[in-house]
Design a protein around this motif. Structure first.
Motif, PDB file in Angstrom:
ATOM      1  N   HIS A  39      -0.097   9.753   5.165  1.00  0.00           N
ATOM      2  CA  HIS A  39       1.228  10.314   4.899  1.00  0.00           C
ATOM      3  C   HIS A  39       2.262   9.207   4.719  1.00  0.00           C
ATOM      4  N   VAL A  40       3.065   9.340   3.664  1.00  0.00           N
ATOM      5  CA  VAL A  40       4.190   8.433   3.413  1.00  0.00           C
ATOM      6  C   VAL A  40       5.456   9.247   3.608  1.00  0.00           C
ATOM      7  N   PRO A  41       6.418   8.834   4.397  1.00  0.00           N
ATOM      8  CA  PRO A  41       6.494   7.592   5.165  1.00  0.00           C
ATOM      9  C   PRO A  41       6.054   7.726   6.626  1.00  0.00           C
ATOM     10  N   ARG A  42       5.454   8.866   7.016  1.00  0.00           N
ATOM     11  CA  ARG A  42       5.104   9.057   8.423  1.00  0.00           C
ATOM     12  C   ARG A  42       4.101   8.019   8.936  1.00  0.00           C
ATOM     13  N   ASP A  43       3.003   7.790   8.192  1.00  0.00           N
ATOM     14  CA  ASP A  43       1.975   6.841   8.631  1.00  0.00           C
ATOM     15  C   ASP A  43       2.269   5.414   8.188  1.00  0.00           C
ATOM     16  N   VAL A  44       2.768   5.273   6.980  1.00  0.00           N
ATOM     17  CA  VAL A  44       3.144   3.965   6.427  1.00  0.00           C
ATOM     18  C   VAL A  44       4.460   4.129   5.681  1.00  0.00           C
ATOM     19  N   PRO A  45       5.309   3.087   5.645  1.00  0.00           N
ATOM     20  CA  PRO A  45       6.654   3.257   5.089  1.00  0.00           C
ATOM     21  C   PRO A  45       6.742   3.307   3.567  1.00  0.00           C
ATOM     22  N   THR A  46       5.736   2.789   2.852  1.00  0.00           N
ATOM     23  CA  THR A  46       5.822   2.753   1.394  1.00  0.00           C
ATOM     24  C   THR A  46       4.568   3.338   0.758  1.00  0.00           C
ATOM     25  N   ILE A  47       4.723   3.765  -0.485  1.00  0.00           N
ATOM     26  CA  ILE A  47       3.584   4.289  -1.235  1.00  0.00           C
ATOM     27  C   ILE A  47       2.566   3.173  -1.469  1.00  0.00           C
ATOM     28  N   GLN A  48       3.048   1.980  -1.807  1.00  0.00           N
ATOM     29  CA  GLN A  48       2.130   0.866  -2.071  1.00  0.00           C
ATOM     30  C   GLN A  48       1.263   0.559  -0.859  1.00  0.00           C
ATOM     31  N   ARG A  49       1.839   0.547   0.323  1.00  0.00           N
ATOM     32  CA  ARG A  49       1.042   0.284   1.535  1.00  0.00           C
ATOM     33  C   ARG A  49       0.000   1.379   1.761  1.00  0.00           C
ATOM     34  N   ALA A  50       0.376   2.622   1.497  1.00  0.00           N
ATOM     35  CA  ALA A  50      -0.571   3.727   1.652  1.00  0.00           C
ATOM     36  C   ALA A  50      -1.722   3.597   0.664  1.00  0.00           C
ATOM     37  N   VAL A  51      -1.405   3.275  -0.579  1.00  0.00           N
ATOM     38  CA  VAL A  51      -2.431   3.109  -1.607  1.00  0.00           C
ATOM     39  C   VAL A  51      -3.345   1.929  -1.252  1.00  0.00           C
ATOM     40  N   ASN A  52      -2.777   0.857  -0.738  1.00  0.00           N
ATOM     41  CA  ASN A  52      -3.590  -0.298  -0.338  1.00  0.00           C
ATOM     42  C   ASN A  52      -4.541   0.063   0.802  1.00  0.00           C
ATOM     43  N   ARG A  53      -4.135   0.953   1.672  1.00  0.00           N
ATOM     44  CA  ARG A  53      -4.953   1.379   2.813  1.00  0.00           C
ATOM     45  C   ARG A  53      -6.028   2.389   2.400  1.00  0.00           C
ATOM     46  N   ALA A  54      -5.802   3.115   1.333  1.00  0.00           N
ATOM     47  CA  ALA A  54      -6.691   4.209   0.923  1.00  0.00           C
ATOM     48  C   ALA A  54      -8.066   3.701   0.512  1.00  0.00           C
ATOM     49  N   ARG A  55      -9.067   4.470   0.881  1.00  0.00           N
ATOM     50  CA  ARG A  55     -10.454   4.218   0.499  1.00  0.00           C
ATOM     51  C   ARG A  55     -10.937   5.407  -0.323  1.00  0.00           C
ATOM     52  N   PRO A  56     -12.054   5.270  -1.023  1.00  0.00           N
ATOM     53  CA  PRO A  56     -12.537   6.384  -1.839  1.00  0.00           C
ATOM     54  C   PRO A  56     -12.562   7.702  -1.068  1.00  0.00           C
ATOM     55  N   GLY A  57     -12.017   8.734  -1.705  1.00  0.00           N
ATOM     56  CA  GLY A  57     -11.946  10.056  -1.106  1.00  0.00           C
ATOM     57  C   GLY A  57     -10.654  10.328  -0.364  1.00  0.00           C
TER      58      GLY A  57
END
Length: 177
Positions: A39-57
């Motif tokens: 969840h952005v910004p609940r889990d991470v503050p930016t969309i880019q950080r969330a996308v960097n953390r994301a794994r397949p699925g």
């Protein structure tokens, strides 16, 4: 009677498989998520950080708000989804420094972007390059310099329920049309 039921059963199964209702997602067009939700910004503050953390699925789920950033997607097989198409907005601020040329630039296979607005980008709102399998659904791209929603040298993709309207103010150095 028994043979007729078997023939109808086989015919029904054939129709389900050929229409994609079999429950097997097509590899070419990303469908539903099967992994973690970030969840952005609940889990991470930016969309880019969330996308960097994301794994397949994974699903990157973005809360309503205006995000002044540009996102580069290099992880395959993820879904990026806004909670509200009208109020989940990525704004590039007409930046011409190259960092915000595109709101979303996808270079990974199997990435779906859904239910978002991209505006004020020097080049493109949503941009896939050199990928196999992509989807852009329920996207709005407004006031962008080149294309609103664009896939270059990419295959096995789909755009649906999208809206793009182009316009950007002239800046010094622009050639008059």
């Amino acid at each position: 009677m028994h043979t007729r039921g078997r023939v109808l059963g086989v015919a029904t199964a054939l129709v389900l498989v050929t229409t994609g209702v079999s429950g097997v997602a097509h590899a070419s067009v990303p469908r539903a998520n099967t992994g973690a939700v970030i969840h952005v910004p609940r889990d991470v503050p930016t969309i880019q950080r969330a996308v960097n953390r994301a794994r397949p699925g994974a699903l990157v789920l973005i809360a309503p708000g205006v995000y002044h950033e540009a996102v580069t997607v290099t992880h395959p097989n993820i879904v990026i989804r806004g909670e509200s198409r009208a109020t989940t907005i990525v704004d590039c601020d007409f930046s011409d420094d190259g960092a915000k040329a595109h709101a979303f630039h996808v270079t990974a296979n199997g990435v779906a972007i859904e239910n978002l607005t991209a505006r004020n980008c020097h080049n493109n709102g949503f941009y896939w390059t050199d990928v196999k399998g992509y989807r852009g659904s329920y996207l709005t791209a407004i006031r962008n310099g080149d294309y609103g929603i664009y896939a270059f040298n990419s295959t096995y993709g789909q755009f649906d329920h999208d809206y793009a309207s182009g316009w950007r103010p002239r800046v010094p150095g622009d050639v008059a049309a």
